[in-house]
Design a protein around this motif. Structure first.
Motif, PDB file in Angstrom:
ATOM      1  N   PRO A  76       0.870  -1.207  -0.028  1.00 55.14           N
ATOM      2  CA  PRO A  76      -0.022  -0.141   0.034  1.00 55.14           C
ATOM      3  C   PRO A  76       1.014   1.189  -0.041  1.00 55.14           C
ATOM      4  O   PRO A  76       0.531   2.441  -0.544  1.00 55.14           O
ATOM      5  CB  PRO A  76      -0.909  -0.071   1.454  1.00 55.14           C
ATOM      6  N   THR A  80      -0.332   2.920  -3.684  1.00 58.62           N
ATOM      7  CA  THR A  80      -1.103   4.201  -3.218  1.00 58.62           C
ATOM      8  C   THR A  80      -0.363   5.523  -3.824  1.00 58.62           C
ATOM      9  O   THR A  80      -1.153   6.480  -4.020  1.00 58.62           O
ATOM     10  CB  THR A  80      -1.703   4.401  -1.951  1.00 58.62           C
ATOM     11  N   THR A  81       0.691   5.407  -4.017  1.00 57.02           N
ATOM     12  CA  THR A  81       1.455   6.554  -4.452  1.00 57.02           C
ATOM     13  C   THR A  81       1.113   6.867  -5.953  1.00 57.02           C
ATOM     14  O   THR A  81       0.969   8.109  -6.268  1.00 57.02           O
ATOM     15  CB  THR A  81       3.179   6.480  -4.385  1.00 57.02           C
ATOM     16  N   ILE A  83      -2.005   6.269  -6.980  1.00 52.87           N
ATOM     17  CA  ILE A  83      -3.127   6.735  -6.880  1.00 52.87           C
ATOM     18  C   ILE A  83      -3.115   8.213  -6.720  1.00 52.87           C
ATOM     19  O   ILE A  83      -3.839   8.955  -7.045  1.00 52.87           O
ATOM     20  CB  ILE A  83      -3.923   5.754  -6.156  1.00 52.87           C
ATOM     21  N   THR A  84      -2.113   8.653  -5.837  1.00 55.70           N
ATOM     22  CA  THR A  84      -2.006  10.251  -5.455  1.00 55.70           C
ATOM     23  C   THR A  84      -1.839  11.272  -6.586  1.00 55.70           C
ATOM     24  O   THR A  84      -2.007  12.202  -6.872  1.00 55.70           O
ATOM     25  CB  THR A  84      -0.993  10.405  -4.470  1.00 55.70           C
ATOM     26  N   GLY A  90      -6.020   3.407  -9.671  1.00 56.09           N
ATOM     27  CA  GLY A  90      -6.257   2.365  -8.799  1.00 56.09           C
ATOM     28  C   GLY A  90      -6.936   1.159  -9.697  1.00 56.09           C
ATOM     29  O   GLY A  90      -7.277   0.143  -9.116  1.00 56.09           O
ATOM     30  N   TRP A  93      -4.081  -1.097  -9.441  1.00 54.89           N
ATOM     31  CA  TRP A  93      -3.466  -1.536  -8.208  1.00 54.89           C
ATOM     32  C   TRP A  93      -4.557  -2.131  -7.559  1.00 54.89           C
ATOM     33  O   TRP A  93      -5.620  -1.525  -7.534  1.00 54.89           O
ATOM     34  CB  TRP A  93      -2.909  -0.164  -7.652  1.00 54.89           C
TER      35      TRP A  93
END
Length: 147
Positions: A76, A80-81, A83-84, A90, A93
């Motif tokens: 994560p 999630t980097t 997604i930022t 996403g 991932w």
């Protein structure tokens, strides 16, 4: 020299022709390939999300599906980097590796190329993270190549 070029083309062209999908031949059955990937993922401290047995689901629905399992895992903090940078990342991932058997009995593992994912989502500010993700997936899938 021509024979060497032909061998190189058979190694390089399938990945290029598959539109961003990296495919690796496994030296093991579907079940053993999945088990080896899971073991390596957990050994590395990566979160293991699970396996979807696509063949089981398809066969239960009346389709004749060859052995096929979707393995999902990820870190994560790393995943999630992406997604930022773009929330649509996403879609890619957590990491997914498709393990499947062809009609001739060969087993393969396939995953999305991270450079292609970056381009797909227009992410240009996470080169180091995409490089790390590529190194991790290459390491994980190295566990399925028979020595």
């Amino acid at each position: 020299m021509i024979a060497g070029a032909a061998v190189l083309m058979t190694v390089v062209l399938p990945a290029a022709a598959s539109d961003g999908v990296v495919t690796i031949k496994s030296g093991y059955s579907v079940a053993e390939t999945v088990a080896r990937i899971k073991k390596d993922v957990l050994k590395k401290g990566i979160m293991f999300f699970g396996v979807i047995d696509q063949a089981k689901l398809g066969n239960k629905a009346g389709n004749d599906v060859s052995p096929s399992r979707l393995v999902m895992f990820g870190n994560p903090a790393l995943g999630t980097t992406f997604i930022t940078s773009n929330p649509e990342a996403g879609l890619d991932w957590p990491v997914r590796v498709l393990v499947y058997q062809t009609p001739d009995g060969q087993v393969y593992a396939a995953y999305s190329d991270f450079d292609r994912i970056a381009k797909r989502h227009g992410i240009t500010d996470r080169q180091a993270q995409f490089k790390m993700a590529t190194e991790v997936i290459q390491s994980v899938t190295s566990s399925i190549r028979k020595n």
